[in-house]
Design an enzyme around this catalytic site. Structure first.
Site, PDB file in Angstrom:
ATOM      1  N   CYS A 109      -0.418   4.158   2.130  1.00 41.32           N
ATOM      2  CA  CYS A 109      -0.276   3.975   3.591  1.00 41.32           C
ATOM      3  C   CYS A 109       1.171   4.207   4.015  1.00 41.32           C
ATOM      4  O   CYS A 109       1.429   4.806   5.046  1.00 41.32           O
ATOM      5  CB  CYS A 109      -0.653   2.555   4.023  1.00 41.32           C
ATOM      6  N   ASP A 110       2.114   3.693   3.242  1.00 35.51           N
ATOM      7  CA  ASP A 110       3.499   3.616   3.715  1.00 35.51           C
ATOM      8  C   ASP A 110       4.482   4.513   2.954  1.00 35.51           C
ATOM      9  O   ASP A 110       5.648   4.600   3.339  1.00 35.51           O
ATOM     10  CB  ASP A 110       3.998   2.152   3.608  1.00 35.51           C
TER      11      ASP A 110
ATOM     12  N   CYS B  74       0.835  -1.210   0.000  1.00 29.64           N
ATOM     13  CA  CYS B  74       0.000   0.000   0.000  1.00 29.64           C
ATOM     14  C   CYS B  74       0.868   1.258   0.000  1.00 29.64           C
ATOM     15  O   CYS B  74       1.374   1.675   1.048  1.00 29.64           O
ATOM     16  CB  CYS B  74      -0.913  -0.023   1.228  1.00 29.64           C
TER      17      CYS B  74
END
Ligand code: NAP
Length: 300
Positions: free
Chosen positions: A133-134, A130
């Site tokens: 997200c990261d 992701c």
């Protein structure tokens, strides 16, 4: 007793919830993670008719608020089994059991793993599925994205704004993703394309430090140093728990006709978890509406 229990709180599930409660039914959505499903991680949506531009998070939040605001219940829980009792069904999560007249399976799909050794060990240690997200953890670092679909292209575009360098590793020369996204990526100075290539090995001690790449045309192997690897090679279904009640295809997707009915009366399916050729937000939302209205008709 619920009228409709929806398994999965992504676009299909929440759309079904909206249609169910608006038809006056008692509806509960059971979701193992957070609401929204895969679209939550999409930085921008530009192809949902009527909405020119919206982030995935904003879109999912709107859907969730619409469904719960209209009266749909929403609970966290992983559904581990369903028992068909004829006119009613018993839905079991790890903690609770629920009785309902109908069920809509809208379980979506989970990220497909690369399938290389030590993949699990490096998860969260430089390996991610992701980018939104990261991605921020990799500011000014060198990363690679694996895949040639829209997710990979979007992830690479997103990461190119943070990272020093982004390599797109794809197993073919042609991309499955939209040409508009590809073109935007080709215009980025910090993006390189490594084509006809697959990742065969992950390297590193506690964190990913590099990968071994193999050119599938020449069989040549090379080593590439990097700080992060983002895997975006598509999804796969997660319908194991329902196999006794529904027919799944060879890839594990639930089979249903246009009416979203499965082979068990009272059990319907919607969205990416079912066999279909086009998996888009629009088709997930459309499925949700069709499945909910079919469930309402079944209840009578
Ligand atoms: P996808 O379209 O299925 O693409 C997966 C990519 O990964 C393909 O390029 C595939 O290569 C590659 N791949 C698959 N297995 C692999 C393996 N074992 N090793 C290396 N490469 C592998 O998946 P997606 O990009 O996640 O998209 C899923 C759906 O969501 C699509 O319908 C997509 O259009 C949609 N989507 C839409 C948007 C948007 O419109 N904003 C954004 C994201 C996703 P091949 O091409 O060689 O098969």
């Amino acid at each position: 007793m619920y009228d409709i229990i929806i398994v999965g709180g992504g676009t299909a599930g929440l759309s079904a919830a909206i249609y169910g409660v608006r038809a006056g039914k008692k509806v509960l959505v059971l979701e193992q993670k957070n609401y929204g499903g895969q679209i939550v991680n999409s930085p921008e949506i530009e192809n949902y008719p009527g909405i020119k531009h919206i982030s995935g998070y904003e879109f999912a939040t709107g859907l969730y608020e619409q469904a719960t605001g209209l009266g749909a219940g929403f609970e966290r829980g992983k559904v581990i089994g369903i028992t068909d009792k004829g006119d009613t069904k018993l839905v079991s999560t790890e903690k609770k059991e629920y009785e309902t007249r109908t069920v809509i399976l809208a379980t979506g799909a989970k990220n497909r793993p690369l399938g290389v050794e030590e993949e699990t060990r490096f998860m969260g240690a430089g390996l991610s599925y992701c980018a939104t997200c990261d991605g921020a953890f990799f500011r000014d670092r060198e990363v690679a994205v694996v895949g040639g679909g829209n997710t990979a292209l979007e992830d690479a575009l997103f990461l190119s704004g943070y990272c020093k360098k982004v390599s797109v590793i794809h197993r073919r020369e042609e991309f499955r993703g939209e040409s508009r996204k590809l073109q935007a990526l080709q215009e980025k100075e910090n993006v390189e394309f490594i084509l006809d290539t697959v990742v065969t090995k992950l390297q590193g001690d506690t964190m990913i430090e590099g990968v071994i790449l193999k050119n599938v045309v020449t069989d040549e192997e090379t080593e590439k140093k990097l700080n992060g690897l983002f895997v975006a090679i598509g999804q796969m279904p997660d319908n194991e728990a329902f196999k006794d009640l529904v027919t799944v295809d060879e890839k594990g997707y639930i089979q249903a006709e246009e009416d979203c009915l499965t082979r068990t009366a009272g059990i319907f399916t919607a969205g990416d978890c079912r066999t279909k050729t086009v998996r888009q937000l629009t088709t997930a939302a459309a499925d949700g509406a069709v499945a909910a209205l079919a469930a309402c008709e079944y209840i009578g």
